[in-house]
Structures are given as C-alpha cells and as structure tokens.
Design a protein around this motif. Structure first.
Motif, PDB file in Angstrom:
ATOM      1  N   LEU A 159       6.284   0.099  -1.139  1.00 13.20           N
ATOM      2  CA  LEU A 159       5.372   0.434  -2.234  1.00 13.20           C
ATOM      3  C   LEU A 159       5.779  -0.394  -3.441  1.00 13.20           C
ATOM      4  N   ILE A 160       4.858  -1.218  -3.922  1.00  7.60           N
ATOM      5  CA  ILE A 160       5.122  -2.031  -5.102  1.00  7.60           C
ATOM      6  C   ILE A 160       4.214  -1.544  -6.229  1.00  7.60           C
ATOM      7  N   THR A 161       4.850  -1.140  -7.322  1.00  8.13           N
ATOM      8  CA  THR A 161       4.138  -0.699  -8.516  1.00  8.13           C
ATOM      9  C   THR A 161       4.619  -1.560  -9.685  1.00  8.13           C
ATOM     10  N   THR A 162       4.040  -1.343 -10.843  1.00  9.32           N
ATOM     11  CA  THR A 162       4.482  -2.028 -12.054  1.00  9.32           C
ATOM     12  C   THR A 162       5.284  -1.039 -12.888  1.00  9.32           C
ATOM     13  N   ASP A 163       6.531  -1.388 -13.170  1.00 15.16           N
ATOM     14  CA  ASP A 163       7.386  -0.511 -13.962  1.00 15.16           C
ATOM     15  C   ASP A 163       6.735  -0.233 -15.306  1.00 15.16           C
ATOM     16  N   LYS A 164       6.623   1.051 -15.639  1.00 17.71           N
ATOM     17  CA  LYS A 164       5.910   1.455 -16.849  1.00 17.71           C
ATOM     18  C   LYS A 164       6.593   0.980 -18.128  1.00 17.71           C
ATOM     19  N   ASP A 165       7.892   0.742 -18.081  1.00 12.16           N
ATOM     20  CA  ASP A 165       8.626   0.329 -19.273  1.00 12.16           C
ATOM     21  C   ASP A 165       8.781  -1.188 -19.367  1.00 12.16           C
ATOM     22  N   THR A 166       9.180  -1.824 -18.276  1.00 12.28           N
ATOM     23  CA  THR A 166       9.479  -3.261 -18.311  1.00 12.28           C
ATOM     24  C   THR A 166       8.285  -4.132 -17.922  1.00 12.28           C
ATOM     25  N   GLN A 167       7.267  -3.535 -17.295  1.00  9.72           N
ATOM     26  CA  GLN A 167       6.098  -4.263 -16.777  1.00  9.72           C
ATOM     27  C   GLN A 167       6.470  -5.231 -15.654  1.00  9.72           C
ATOM     28  N   LYS A 168       7.637  -5.063 -15.069  1.00  5.58           N
ATOM     29  CA  LYS A 168       8.060  -5.885 -13.943  1.00  5.58           C
ATOM     30  C   LYS A 168       7.731  -5.154 -12.638  1.00  5.58           C
ATOM     31  N   PRO A 169       7.644  -5.895 -11.526  1.00  8.90           N
ATOM     32  CA  PRO A 169       7.390  -5.238 -10.238  1.00  8.90           C
ATOM     33  C   PRO A 169       8.511  -4.268  -9.888  1.00  8.90           C
ATOM     34  N   ASN A 170       8.146  -3.162  -9.265  1.00  5.83           N
ATOM     35  CA  ASN A 170       9.095  -2.144  -8.835  1.00  5.83           C
ATOM     36  C   ASN A 170       8.839  -1.866  -7.358  1.00  5.83           C
ATOM     37  N   LEU A 171       9.874  -1.947  -6.546  1.00  2.00           N
ATOM     38  CA  LEU A 171       9.757  -1.745  -5.101  1.00  2.00           C
ATOM     39  C   LEU A 171      10.416  -0.440  -4.694  1.00  2.00           C
ATOM     40  N   SER A 172       9.713   0.351  -3.894  1.00  3.55           N
ATOM     41  CA  SER A 172      10.295   1.536  -3.281  1.00  3.55           C
ATOM     42  C   SER A 172       9.742   1.648  -1.858  1.00  3.55           C
ATOM     43  N   ILE A 173      10.225   2.619  -1.127  1.00  5.97           N
ATOM     44  CA  ILE A 173       9.810   2.806   0.265  1.00  5.97           C
ATOM     45  C   ILE A 173       9.231   4.206   0.419  1.00  5.97           C
ATOM     46  N   VAL A 174       8.108   4.298   1.139  1.00  5.46           N
ATOM     47  CA  VAL A 174       7.522   5.595   1.478  1.00  5.46           C
ATOM     48  C   VAL A 174       7.401   5.685   2.998  1.00  5.46           C
ATOM     49  N   SER A 175       7.443   6.906   3.508  1.00  7.20           N
ATOM     50  CA  SER A 175       7.240   7.102   4.950  1.00  7.20           C
ATOM     51  C   SER A 175       6.266   8.240   5.227  1.00  7.20           C
ATOM     52  N   TRP A 176       6.091   9.139   4.270  1.00  5.13           N
ATOM     53  CA  TRP A 176       5.122  10.221   4.428  1.00  5.13           C
ATOM     54  C   TRP A 176       3.761   9.689   4.002  1.00  5.13           C
ATOM     55  N   LEU A 177       2.969   9.203   4.943  1.00  7.13           N
ATOM     56  CA  LEU A 177       1.656   8.694   4.580  1.00  7.13           C
ATOM     57  C   LEU A 177       0.668   8.849   5.718  1.00  7.13           C
ATOM     58  N   ILE A 178      -0.611   8.881   5.319  1.00  8.48           N
ATOM     59  CA  ILE A 178      -1.726   9.009   6.259  1.00  8.48           C
ATOM     60  C   ILE A 178      -2.837   8.075   5.794  1.00  8.48           C
ATOM     61  N   ALA A 179      -3.354   7.267   6.732  1.00  8.52           N
ATOM     62  CA  ALA A 179      -4.557   6.474   6.461  1.00  8.52           C
ATOM     63  C   ALA A 179      -5.744   7.254   7.014  1.00  8.52           C
ATOM     64  N   TYR A 180      -6.808   7.277   6.263  1.00  7.77           N
ATOM     65  CA  TYR A 180      -8.008   8.012   6.671  1.00  7.77           C
ATOM     66  C   TYR A 180      -8.939   7.112   7.471  1.00  7.77           C
ATOM     67  N   GLU A 181      -9.774   7.738   8.299  1.00 11.75           N
ATOM     68  CA  GLU A 181     -10.658   7.013   9.208  1.00 11.75           C
ATOM     69  C   GLU A 181     -11.664   6.113   8.494  1.00 11.75           C
ATOM     70  N   ASP A 182     -11.945   6.387   7.221  1.00 11.03           N
ATOM     71  CA  ASP A 182     -12.902   5.539   6.489  1.00 11.03           C
ATOM     72  C   ASP A 182     -12.343   4.140   6.211  1.00 11.03           C
ATOM     73  N   GLY A 183     -11.026   3.956   6.406  1.00  9.68           N
ATOM     74  CA  GLY A 183     -10.407   2.663   6.170  1.00  9.68           C
ATOM     75  C   GLY A 183     -10.254   2.317   4.700  1.00  9.68           C
ATOM     76  N   LYS A 184     -10.674   3.211   3.817  1.00  8.57           N
ATOM     77  CA  LYS A 184     -10.643   2.964   2.376  1.00  8.57           C
ATOM     78  C   LYS A 184      -9.688   3.898   1.637  1.00  8.57           C
ATOM     79  N   THR A 185      -9.073   4.841   2.360  1.00  6.05           N
ATOM     80  CA  THR A 185      -8.233   5.841   1.712  1.00  6.05           C
ATOM     81  C   THR A 185      -6.899   5.970   2.443  1.00  6.05           C
TER      82      THR A 185
END
Length: 148
Positions: free
Chosen positions: A24-50
C-alpha cells in the motif's frame, strides 16, 4: 492483460480475496513523500472497481488516506506484478476484538508493471506468528466487515 485497464480483471478479482501480501503506497500527510506499508486483510469485489481492506485504527496509512485519498496497491500474483491506482475512503473506527478502520478503494487504473519478458512463477507467502486462535477470530471478524 493489456498494459492499462480501468478495472480489475477476473483473475485479479479471484486473487484478491484475502490473505495476500499487498503493498500500500500512500502520501505521507506531513512530509508529502511516498509511504509504503503492507496489508493482507483485503477483498476485491466482483465489479472490478472496488477493493476493501482493513487497517488498525491508528495506522498511519489511514491518516494519510484521509488527508490525500490517492493510493496505489502493489500486487504480485496472477503471473505478474500490478499497480492498482485508486482513491480510498476511510471508515470511522469500528470497535470489535480490536479497533479497525475499513478503507474502500475506488479502482481507477490497473497496470501490469512487470519488466519485459518477466513472469511471476511463485507468489509471496507468509505465516502468522501470534496466537492462532486469536488470528482466526480476527480474520473471521475482519472478513465479515469487508464483505458487508
């Protein structure tokens, strides 16, 4: 899969049904630099958009997404590496066995980013190193939340 798509294909939807290592790459709210973390609890929905994923309620990534909703999910699997660009919306705190936040991602673009001639032959794997009963309880709880 063509180089860029506006939604997940069926193979990626099937792959992203939890218990995967996803960057998971987000933008750090303070530094505005890229922030990398890892997630494993996730579900993709059948619509392919969520896609929905769960974070701890104090996860820095949740605060980053609240500040700037643009994010990237990096996925290794289905024979390749994918960059899933989207906008995330963070839920209020959900108080269960632990406190969670659910991030709902609106998929905007899916890009196959493997280098030319590359093919993934084995997906990353991991084990949980904490109490197995607690792990099972948390997994069941989280996936119920993600599917609702």
């Amino acid at each position: 899969m063509p180089k860029k798509e506006s939604a997940l294909n069926n193979e990626l939807i099937e792959l992203l049904q939890g218990e995967k290592i996803v960057s998971l790459i987000t933008t750090d709210k303070d530094t505005q630099k890229p922030n990398l973390s890892i997630v494993s609890w996730l579900i993709a929905y059948e619509d392919g958009k969520t896609i929905k994923f769960a974070l701890g309620h104090k996860a820095e990534s949740a605060f980053n997404i609240q500040h700037n909703p643009h994010l990237i999910l990096g996925v290794v699997g289905a024979g390749s590496c994918y960059s899933i660009n989207g906008k995330g919306k963070v839920s209020d705190i959900i108080d269960k066995t632990m406190k969670y936040r659910i991030v709902t991602v609106e998929v905007e673009e899916v890009e196959d980013v493997i280098f030319y001639g590359g093919k993934i032959t084995q997906e990353p794997d991991y084990i949980k190193t904490y109490d197995m009963d607690l792990a099972k309880k948390l997994d069941e709880e989280v996936y119920d939340l993600l599917k609702s």
